[in-house]
Scaffold this motif. Structure first.
Motif, PDB file in Angstrom:
ATOM      1  N   VAL A  33      33.050  37.758  15.479  1.00 30.06           N
ATOM      2  CA  VAL A  33      34.197  37.021  16.020  1.00 30.06           C
ATOM      3  C   VAL A  33      35.352  37.974  16.291  1.00 30.06           C
ATOM      4  O   VAL A  33      36.039  37.869  17.308  1.00 30.06           O
ATOM      5  N   LEU A  34      35.560  38.935  15.344  1.00 27.56           N
ATOM      6  CA  LEU A  34      36.658  39.882  15.520  1.00 27.56           C
ATOM      7  C   LEU A  34      36.468  40.684  16.805  1.00 27.56           C
ATOM      8  O   LEU A  34      37.406  40.852  17.589  1.00 27.56           O
ATOM      9  N   GLY A  35      35.228  41.148  17.045  1.00 26.73           N
ATOM     10  CA  GLY A  35      34.948  41.917  18.257  1.00 26.73           C
ATOM     11  C   GLY A  35      35.266  41.110  19.501  1.00 26.73           C
ATOM     12  O   GLY A  35      36.001  41.558  20.391  1.00 26.73           O
ATOM     13  N   VAL A  36      34.762  39.876  19.525  1.00 23.29           N
ATOM     14  CA  VAL A  36      35.005  39.015  20.688  1.00 23.29           C
ATOM     15  C   VAL A  36      36.502  38.788  20.854  1.00 23.29           C
ATOM     16  O   VAL A  36      37.048  38.866  21.966  1.00 23.29           O
ATOM     17  N   ALA A  37      37.196  38.530  19.725  1.00 18.70           N
ATOM     18  CA  ALA A  37      38.625  38.248  19.783  1.00 18.70           C
ATOM     19  C   ALA A  37      39.382  39.453  20.319  1.00 18.70           C
ATOM     20  O   ALA A  37      40.324  39.299  21.113  1.00 18.70           O
ATOM     21  N   LEU A  38      38.987  40.666  19.884  1.00 20.31           N
ATOM     22  CA  LEU A  38      39.660  41.878  20.365  1.00 20.31           C
ATOM     23  C   LEU A  38      39.526  41.996  21.879  1.00 20.31           C
ATOM     24  O   LEU A  38      40.507  42.234  22.590  1.00 20.31           O
ATOM     25  N   VAL A  39      38.297  41.797  22.374  1.00 22.41           N
ATOM     26  CA  VAL A  39      38.062  41.932  23.819  1.00 22.41           C
ATOM     27  C   VAL A  39      38.833  40.864  24.587  1.00 22.41           C
ATOM     28  O   VAL A  39      39.592  41.156  25.511  1.00 22.41           O
ATOM     29  N   LEU A  40      38.661  39.602  24.160  1.00 22.65           N
ATOM     30  CA  LEU A  40      39.360  38.502  24.839  1.00 22.65           C
ATOM     31  C   LEU A  40      40.863  38.702  24.776  1.00 22.65           C
ATOM     32  O   LEU A  40      41.583  38.479  25.755  1.00 22.65           O
ATOM     33  N   GLY A  41      41.349  39.120  23.596  1.00 23.55           N
ATOM     34  CA  GLY A  41      42.779  39.345  23.413  1.00 23.55           C
ATOM     35  C   GLY A  41      43.282  40.394  24.371  1.00 23.55           C
ATOM     36  O   GLY A  41      44.336  40.232  24.996  1.00 23.55           O
ATOM     37  N   ALA A  42      42.518  41.495  24.505  1.00 20.54           N
ATOM     38  CA  ALA A  42      42.918  42.555  25.434  1.00 20.54           C
ATOM     39  C   ALA A  42      42.985  42.015  26.854  1.00 20.54           C
ATOM     40  O   ALA A  42      43.941  42.275  27.599  1.00 20.54           O
ATOM     41  N   ALA A  43      41.988  41.206  27.219  1.00 23.77           N
ATOM     42  CA  ALA A  43      41.973  40.641  28.573  1.00 23.77           C
ATOM     43  C   ALA A  43      43.194  39.765  28.792  1.00 23.77           C
ATOM     44  O   ALA A  43      43.913  39.878  29.798  1.00 23.77           O
ATOM     45  N   LEU A  44      43.478  38.884  27.817  1.00 23.52           N
ATOM     46  CA  LEU A  44      44.602  37.956  27.955  1.00 23.52           C
ATOM     47  C   LEU A  44      45.930  38.697  28.062  1.00 23.52           C
ATOM     48  O   LEU A  44      46.768  38.382  28.914  1.00 23.52           O
ATOM     49  N   ILE A  45      46.104  39.726  27.182  1.00 26.42           N
ATOM     50  CA  ILE A  45      47.402  40.390  27.143  1.00 26.42           C
ATOM     51  C   ILE A  45      47.619  41.176  28.423  1.00 26.42           C
ATOM     52  O   ILE A  45      48.741  41.347  28.886  1.00 26.42           O
ATOM     53  N   ASN A  46      46.501  41.616  29.057  1.00 25.20           N
ATOM     54  CA  ASN A  46      46.650  42.348  30.304  1.00 25.20           C
ATOM     55  C   ASN A  46      47.162  41.461  31.421  1.00 25.20           C
ATOM     56  O   ASN A  46      47.731  41.937  32.393  1.00 25.20           O
ATOM     57  N   LEU A  47      46.954  40.155  31.280  1.00 23.91           N
ATOM     58  CA  LEU A  47      47.455  39.232  32.299  1.00 23.91           C
ATOM     59  C   LEU A  47      48.969  39.257  32.349  1.00 23.91           C
ATOM     60  O   LEU A  47      49.578  39.103  33.409  1.00 23.91           O
ATOM     61  N   ILE A  48      49.610  39.420  31.171  1.00 27.47           N
ATOM     62  CA  ILE A  48      51.076  39.406  31.156  1.00 27.47           C
ATOM     63  C   ILE A  48      51.648  40.788  30.897  1.00 27.47           C
ATOM     64  O   ILE A  48      52.826  40.937  30.610  1.00 27.47           O
ATOM     65  N   GLY A  49      50.820  41.814  30.940  1.00 26.88           N
ATOM     66  CA  GLY A  49      51.301  43.173  30.708  1.00 26.88           C
ATOM     67  C   GLY A  49      50.968  43.600  29.298  1.00 26.88           C
ATOM     68  O   GLY A  49      51.371  42.943  28.332  1.00 26.88           O
ATOM     69  N   PHE A  50      50.250  44.723  29.154  1.00 30.32           N
ATOM     70  CA  PHE A  50      49.711  45.106  27.851  1.00 30.32           C
ATOM     71  C   PHE A  50      50.793  45.598  26.901  1.00 30.32           C
ATOM     72  O   PHE A  50      51.669  46.355  27.271  1.00 30.32           O
ATOM     73  N   ASN A  51      50.779  45.120  25.669  1.00 30.23           N
ATOM     74  CA  ASN A  51      51.454  45.842  24.583  1.00 30.23           C
ATOM     75  C   ASN A  51      50.702  45.577  23.294  1.00 30.23           C
ATOM     76  O   ASN A  51      50.096  44.519  23.110  1.00 30.23           O
TER      77      ASN A  51
END
Ligand SMILES: Nc1ncnc2c1ncn2[C@@H]1O[C@H](COP(=O)(O)OP(=O)(O)OP(=O)(O)O)[C@@H](O)[C@H]1O
Ligand SMILES: [Mg+2]
Lengths: 259, 369
Positions: free
Chosen positions: B27-45
């Motif tokens: 779950v952590l792996g999936v969350a990390l990937v999904l989280g990265a994708a989501l945050i890139n939508l509004i600009g990564f930090n």
């Protein structure tokens, strides 16, 4: 050395609450007296008034006379500290001083009072007191280890050694065996039998066999109901109390037909 | 060994309906990937990534567990996630503070002479030269370190007897008398005094007694002890209260006087707690800035006399270095010194905490045979 105690019309109060009423009792020197009675009837309370330990409890006070060899311990100008160094006490739960070694625990009464004592005298006193408490053989190799490292029964005997090291005239014991196993209990009972030769011993106990085994005289205390004061019902030779009591309540209590 | 002895790794009926061991990691792996994708939508930090991952992880794990293991286990997982999350939120600032202080403070701390020299004679010109030529930054915290140590030491010498005796009165003699109640009340009030008020009190007091403008280390120590005393009283009181009454009674029954009982039985039994309470009280006041500024002023030279002349301390040193850099056009060296001093202060407080633990274990009643 040992002294007699005569109590005349003693009432003990906790604030407004009269806990023990109208006790008259004469305790012979060099004897063992047992106090028995149901829980809450004021045995501990009364025992504490015999060396003014109840004064430590806020609001507790006693009215009446307690004569130690004829001198009233509640008389004007009597210092409770003097009374307590004449009348020692052993408590229900063993309470050795945790910061002190076994040796220092035995010497506590001397050292805490800053009395000068030479090393040789101190060694002799430690050995004599521990011998007296039947503990010497078990601890002689570790006198410098903390007293809290002993077993419960050993701790209780250490507390007895501590109490007899100040050489009181009277030794009060409040259920000294209630936290002990049968073997330690036996050791303490043997000890009480020996102490009788030089001290006046008063012992509170819930164990009738114990009272029958160790005491010369027995006092039975009772309470009429909650909120009522405890009273001394009967005081006589131990054999009389257990075999041929004059009061119905005593008979009911010692035969287990109580309440 | 016979083949029949090998235990079956497959699930028995007892372990049926549980998530596999690797479930949280998956779950952590999936969350990390999904989280990265989501945050890139509004600009990564990085911070946002962490937040998204945490939320996705919680939702994913709880949902999966709910589907496989049932509601009770799912609730358990949710609670675990919340607890661990709160823990992370709590330690994050702490780690961040220590990290920042380390990164910024180490260059200052490692400059030769930083601990051994004062700011005496270090001028803006020297700082400018250091920046232009890239030479080592002059000046150090010696005077401030001396000041902090001396002021806190005097404050401790004032506070410990007063605080300890007060707590002895409250526990052993107070008996809920009106005086004891009043003391408890005022100690509580004192605990809440803002530190600047304590500083003003000390300044005003010495103004009356010694004359206007008296600013010395001793005045600062008085201000700090106003802050320290309630802490010492409170902690010692708690420690004295937990000394079992049986020990007092044992001493009384041996014919020992009350004051001797307190001195030789009660206080020794509680000493480890009292000592660590005192050390924590010191740690609490050692970083005070405002009361020192108004009571001891500020010095750039070494002053070894607590009773005369202005005195520097680590917090006021940091404060002035940041606010009024030695060289206004080149604040770099001042910054470096300030961070270095901050690191020294943190190390000092940590040392005090260590000492508190050490004292506690040394004085603790001995156990064992
Ligand atoms: N510190 C105290 N403050 C107020 N009342 C007390 C206090 N200690 C005891 N009492 C009351 O005094 C009465 C006698 O208590 P005491 O402890 O003397 O009984 P006891 O005979 O020793 O009982 P036990 O056999 O259970 O030890 C009880 O009603 C008890 O509630
Ligand atoms: Mg009792």
């Amino acid at each position: 050395m040992s002294k007699r105690i005569d109590v005349k019309d003693l009432n003990v109060y906790y604030g407004n609450f009269l806990a023990v009423e109208g006790v008259n009792i004469n305790i012979e020197a060099k004897s063992v007296t047992a106090f028995i009675g149901p829980s809450g009837c004021g045995k501990s309370t009364f025992l504490r008034t015999l060396n003014r330990m109840h004064e430590v409890i806020p609001g507790a006070y006693a009215k009446g006379e307690v004569l130690l060899d004829g001198a009233d311990i509640y008389g004007a100008g009597v210092d409770p500290v003097t009374v307590r160094s004449n009348i020692g006490m052993v408590f229900q739960r063993p309470n050795p001083f945790p910061t002190m070694s076994i040796r220092d625990n035995v010497l506590a009464g001397v050292k805490l009072n800053n009395k000068r004592i030479s090393k040789g005298e101190a060694d002799a006193l430690v050995e004599k007191s521990l011998q007296g408490a039947n503990l010497w053989n078990e601890v002689k190799d570790r006198l410098d280890k903390p007293g809290s490292g002993l077993s419960g029964g050993q701790q209780q005997r250490l507390c007895i050694a501590r109490a007899i090291a100040v050489e009181p005239a009277v030794l009060l014991m409040d259920e000294p065996c209630s936290a002990l196993d049968p073997i330690s209990t036996l050791a303490v009972e043997d000890l009480i039998n020996e102490l009788k030769d030089s001290y006046t011993v008063v012992i509170v106990t819930h164990n009738m066999q114990q009272a029958a085994r160790v005491s010369d005289k027995t006092a039975f205390f009772n309470i009429a109901g909650t909120g009522k004061p405890g009273k001394l019902i009967e005081f006589a030779e131990t054999s009389t109390i257990f075999n041929n009591p004059s009061q119905k309540a005593t008979e009911d209590y010692v035969s287990g037909r109580f309440g | 060994m016979t083949a029949t002895m090998t235990p079956t790794r497959r699930r028995s009926h007892l372990t049926k309906g549980q998530l596999p061991k690797y479930a949280p990691w998956a779950v952590l792996g999936v969350a990390l990937v999904l989280g990265a994708a989501l945050i890139n939508l509004i600009g990564f930090n990085a911070f946002g990534w962490g937040i998204f991952t945490a939320v996705l992880f919680t939702v994913g794990l709880v949902a999966w567990s709910g589907a496989v293991e049932g509601a009770r286990k799912a609730k358990d997982k949710l609670a675990t996630c919340l607890v661990v999350g709160s823990f992370l939120i709590a330690v994050l600032p702490l780690v961040s503070v220590i990290w920042t202080a380390l990164v910024n403070g180490i260059p200052g701390l490692l400059t030769p002479g930083f601990l051994g020299t004062s700011m005496n004679g270090v001028t803006g010109a020297a700082d400018n030269r250091a920046v232009e030529n890239g030479t080592k930054v002059l000046g150090g915290v010696y005077h401030a370190l001396i000041g902090t140590v001396q002021i806190t030491a005097v404050a401790t010498i004032i506070s410990v007897p007063v605080g300890l005796l007060t707590s002895v009165y409250l526990v052993e003699y107070g008996n809920d008398r009106p005086l004891a109640k009043a003391i408890t009340f005022f100690v509580d009030v004192m605990t809440g005094i803002p530190s600047i008020v304590a500083g003003l009190f000390a300044a005003a007091f010495f103004f009356l007694v010694m004359g206007p403008g008296t600013k010395t280390g001793a005045v600062a120590a008085v201000a700090l002890s106003v802050l320290m005393i309630p802490v010492v009283v409170r902690s010692s009181e708690e420690m004295l209260k937990i000394v079992p009454n049986e020990l007092r009674e044992a001493a009384y029954a041996l014919g020992v006087r009350k004051w001797r009982t307190i001195l030789k039985v009660v206080i020794p039994t509680a000493i480890s707690g009292i000592a660590s309470g005192v050390t924590l009280a010191i740690a609490r006041v050692i970083g005070e800035t405002a009361p020192i500024l108004v009571t001891a002023g500020f010095a750039t030279a070494i002053n070894n006399n607590v009773f005369g002349g202005w005195m520097a301390s680590l917090p006021t040193f940091i404060y002035t270095q940041i606010l009024n850099p030695t060289s206004p056009s080149n604040p770099g060296p001042s910054d470096q010194r300030a961070w270095g001093a901050a690191l020294v202060l943190i190390i000092l407080v940590m040392l005090l905490n260590l000492i508190a633990r050490l004292i506690a274990s040394i004085f603790a009643p001995k156990k064992g045979r």
